[in-house]
Write a protein that holds these residues in place. Structure first.
Motif, PDB file in Angstrom:
ATOM      1  N   LEU A  91       0.832  -1.193   0.000  1.00 26.94           N
ATOM      2  CA  LEU A  91       0.000   0.000   0.000  1.00 26.94           C
ATOM      3  C   LEU A  91       0.875   1.256   0.000  1.00 26.94           C
ATOM      4  N   GLY A  92       1.953   1.238   0.808  1.00 21.24           N
ATOM      5  CA  GLY A  92       2.866   2.378   0.848  1.00 21.24           C
ATOM      6  C   GLY A  92       3.492   2.646  -0.505  1.00 21.24           C
ATOM      7  N   SER A  93       3.814   1.582  -1.225  1.00 22.38           N
ATOM      8  CA  SER A  93       4.395   1.741  -2.556  1.00 22.38           C
ATOM      9  C   SER A  93       3.388   2.339  -3.533  1.00 22.38           C
ATOM     10  N   THR A  94       2.127   1.898  -3.454  1.00 21.40           N
ATOM     11  CA  THR A  94       1.112   2.474  -4.335  1.00 21.40           C
ATOM     12  C   THR A  94       0.913   3.958  -4.020  1.00 21.40           C
ATOM     13  N   GLY A  99       1.118   8.967  -5.999  1.00 20.36           N
ATOM     14  CA  GLY A  99       1.381  10.333  -5.565  1.00 20.36           C
ATOM     15  C   GLY A  99       2.268  11.067  -6.557  1.00 20.36           C
ATOM     16  N   ASN A 100       3.306  10.373  -7.044  1.00 22.08           N
ATOM     17  CA  ASN A 100       4.210  10.965  -8.031  1.00 22.08           C
ATOM     18  C   ASN A 100       3.507  11.193  -9.367  1.00 22.08           C
ATOM     19  N   VAL A 101       2.704  10.217  -9.797  1.00 26.84           N
ATOM     20  CA  VAL A 101       1.996  10.342 -11.071  1.00 26.84           C
ATOM     21  C   VAL A 101       1.050  11.535 -11.036  1.00 26.84           C
ATOM     22  N   PHE A 102       0.279  11.646  -9.970  1.00 27.21           N
ATOM     23  CA  PHE A 102      -0.670  12.747  -9.857  1.00 27.21           C
ATOM     24  C   PHE A 102       0.058  14.091  -9.778  1.00 27.21           C
ATOM     25  N   TYR A 109      -2.915  13.503  -4.978  1.00 32.38           N
ATOM     26  CA  TYR A 109      -3.415  12.142  -4.764  1.00 32.38           C
ATOM     27  C   TYR A 109      -3.907  11.996  -3.332  1.00 32.38           C
ATOM     28  N   GLN A 110      -5.143  11.589  -3.169  1.00 31.95           N
ATOM     29  CA  GLN A 110      -5.716  11.352  -1.849  1.00 31.95           C
ATOM     30  C   GLN A 110      -5.543   9.877  -1.500  1.00 31.95           C
ATOM     31  N   GLN A 111      -4.793   9.600  -0.464  1.00 30.71           N
ATOM     32  CA  GLN A 111      -4.477   8.228  -0.105  1.00 30.71           C
ATOM     33  C   GLN A 111      -5.686   7.516   0.497  1.00 30.71           C
ATOM     34  N   PRO A 112      -5.977   6.308   0.018  1.00 32.09           N
ATOM     35  CA  PRO A 112      -7.079   5.534   0.594  1.00 32.09           C
ATOM     36  C   PRO A 112      -6.610   4.780   1.840  1.00 32.09           C
ATOM     37  N   HIS A 113      -7.543   4.279   2.596  1.00 34.38           N
ATOM     38  CA  HIS A 113      -7.232   3.368   3.700  1.00 34.38           C
ATOM     39  C   HIS A 113      -7.500   1.943   3.238  1.00 34.38           C
ATOM     40  N   LEU A 114      -6.800   1.009   3.820  1.00 33.81           N
ATOM     41  CA  LEU A 114      -7.007  -0.415   3.539  1.00 33.81           C
ATOM     42  C   LEU A 114      -7.351  -1.110   4.843  1.00 33.81           C
ATOM     43  N   VAL A 115      -8.475  -1.803   4.842  1.00 35.20           N
ATOM     44  CA  VAL A 115      -8.979  -2.474   6.036  1.00 35.20           C
ATOM     45  C   VAL A 115      -8.757  -3.975   5.909  1.00 35.20           C
ATOM     46  N   VAL A 168      -3.212  -8.033  -6.659  1.00 37.53           N
ATOM     47  CA  VAL A 168      -4.585  -7.950  -6.155  1.00 37.53           C
ATOM     48  C   VAL A 168      -4.803  -6.623  -5.432  1.00 37.53           C
ATOM     49  N   ILE A 169      -3.852  -6.255  -4.568  1.00 37.92           N
ATOM     50  CA  ILE A 169      -3.964  -4.987  -3.840  1.00 37.92           C
ATOM     51  C   ILE A 169      -3.911  -3.811  -4.809  1.00 37.92           C
ATOM     52  N   ALA A 170      -2.962  -3.854  -5.748  1.00 32.12           N
ATOM     53  CA  ALA A 170      -2.797  -2.759  -6.701  1.00 32.12           C
ATOM     54  C   ALA A 170      -4.030  -2.607  -7.593  1.00 32.12           C
ATOM     55  N   HIS A 171      -4.698  -3.715  -7.901  1.00 33.22           N
ATOM     56  CA  HIS A 171      -5.937  -3.658  -8.680  1.00 33.22           C
ATOM     57  C   HIS A 171      -7.003  -2.865  -7.925  1.00 33.22           C
ATOM     58  N   GLU A 172      -7.157  -3.135  -6.639  1.00 36.10           N
ATOM     59  CA  GLU A 172      -8.161  -2.415  -5.857  1.00 36.10           C
ATOM     60  C   GLU A 172      -7.790  -0.944  -5.712  1.00 36.10           C
ATOM     61  N   ILE A 173      -6.509  -0.646  -5.595  1.00 40.62           N
ATOM     62  CA  ILE A 173      -6.070   0.748  -5.562  1.00 40.62           C
ATOM     63  C   ILE A 173      -6.363   1.396  -6.914  1.00 40.62           C
ATOM     64  N   GLY A 174      -6.301   0.611  -7.992  1.00 44.10           N
ATOM     65  CA  GLY A 174      -6.668   1.121  -9.306  1.00 44.10           C
ATOM     66  C   GLY A 174      -8.097   1.643  -9.324  1.00 44.10           C
ATOM     67  N   HIS A 175      -8.991   0.980  -8.596  1.00 44.96           N
ATOM     68  CA  HIS A 175     -10.369   1.464  -8.495  1.00 44.96           C
ATOM     69  C   HIS A 175     -10.429   2.797  -7.749  1.00 44.96           C
ATOM     70  N   HIS A 176      -9.553   2.963  -6.769  1.00 45.45           N
ATOM     71  CA  HIS A 176      -9.495   4.240  -6.054  1.00 45.45           C
ATOM     72  C   HIS A 176      -9.051   5.347  -7.010  1.00 45.45           C
TER      73      HIS A 176
END
Length: 299
Positions: A91-94, A99-102, A109-115, A168-176
């Motif tokens: 998550l930190g890497s995403t 953040g850099n891309v935006f 870039y608004q960071q999401p939370h992961l539960v 899998v994690i990066a895919h869900e961050i893609g939705h964010h």
């Protein structure tokens, strides 16, 4: 994959063991399905976003699985929880990559939370069980993950491995990312105005394939720290292949209905992940070509 040196995120909420354990079987006229039947239903639920717990019932097997998961996820002797650390560093890497891309495109870039949860969870999108699998809720901008999914993905679907789990994690961050860019809202409006279910499903497929492509973009842009090998990349390809709608339908019902696809075929998922991975450019993730979805805001 070298993930141990990735930056850790402060946005992981660990709710495993904080309530919501296993549930009893169905009473009255309900049907409890065991063995392979329950497994296939659960897998279909994971990847199609369908909560099958009302069919499979849960019960003792689910409770035992959760107890075993809890025991293995929390190390003894004061050792850190490796699962939590892995998720936190991915998550930190995403956060760093997006953040850099935006920033390069004049955006914030608004960071999401992961539960992290076990069994079931309450989200702003409603109550969900582990049968739903990893999901992103735009209402609270959080990713929800039952980490036992990683074990099932490896043991039952032929996917798995560190980079596959990261995918899998990066895919869900893609939705964010899609949510921040307004793409998710466009898709929602297009689906509600679609004349047929098949037409609405095509928008869903475009959304999911773009999230796959965004996951590939993250993989490429983080490679300077993760030092990916061809074996790592193959893990993600194997997983994308295993979770294609056609592969899951063949496993679950023995035949394929393309009009019912909501995530894309195995080949589509592999192709779009690799598109993002080869380019490292989110602008290449144009999965809505020929539709009324405006992707001009892609960073």
């Amino acid at each position: 994959m070298d993930w141990q040196n990735l930056p850790q995120s402060n946005n992981v909420e660990d709710q495993r063991g904080s309530g919501g354990g296993g549930r009893g079987g169905i009473g009255g006229g309900g049907v409890a399905i065991g063995g392979a039947g329950a497994l296939i239903l659960a897998l279909i639920g994971w990847f199609f976003g369908i909560d099958t717990s009302s069919i499979t019932g849960g019960g003792q097997t689910q409770t035992q699985t959760q107890q075993s998961q809890s025991a293995t996820q929390t190390q003894t002797g004061g050792q850190p929880d490796q699962t939590r650390e892995f998720v936190s560093r991915i998550l930190g890497s995403t956060e760093q990559v997006w953040g850099n891309v935006f920033q390069k495109n004049g955006r914030s870039y608004q960071q999401p939370h992961l539960v992290l949860y076990s069994g079931q969870i309450n989200s702003a999108c409603g109550q969900a069980s582990s049968a739903v699998g990893p999901f992103y809720c735009p209402s609270d901008e959080k990713v929800y993950l039952d980490t036992d999914f990683f074990n099932e993905m490896e043991q039952r679907l032929g996917g798995g491995g560190d980079f596959a789990d990261a995918y899998v994690i990066a895919h869900e961050i893609g939705h964010h990312v899609q949510n921040l860019l307004g793409i998710s809202d466009q898709v929602d409006r297009a689906q509600r105005s679609a004349r047929t279910e098949a037409a609405a499903n095509k928008y869903s497929v475009g959304l999911e394939l773009q999230a796959d492509c965004f996951a590939g973009v993250w993989g490429k842009l983080s490679n300077g720290q993760t030092h990916l090998t061809q074996t790592d990349v193959q893990q993600a390809i194997n997983t994308a292949t295993a979770i294609g709608d056609d592969a899951l339908q063949k496993q679950g019902q023995g035949y394929v209905v393309p009009d019912s696809f909501t995530h894309g075929s195995s080949q589509q998922r592999v192709n779009w992940f690799m598109t993002g991975f080869k380019s490292g450019d989110p602008a290449t993730c144009n999965t809505f070509s020929g539709t009324n979805i405006n992707e001009s805001n892609l960073p």
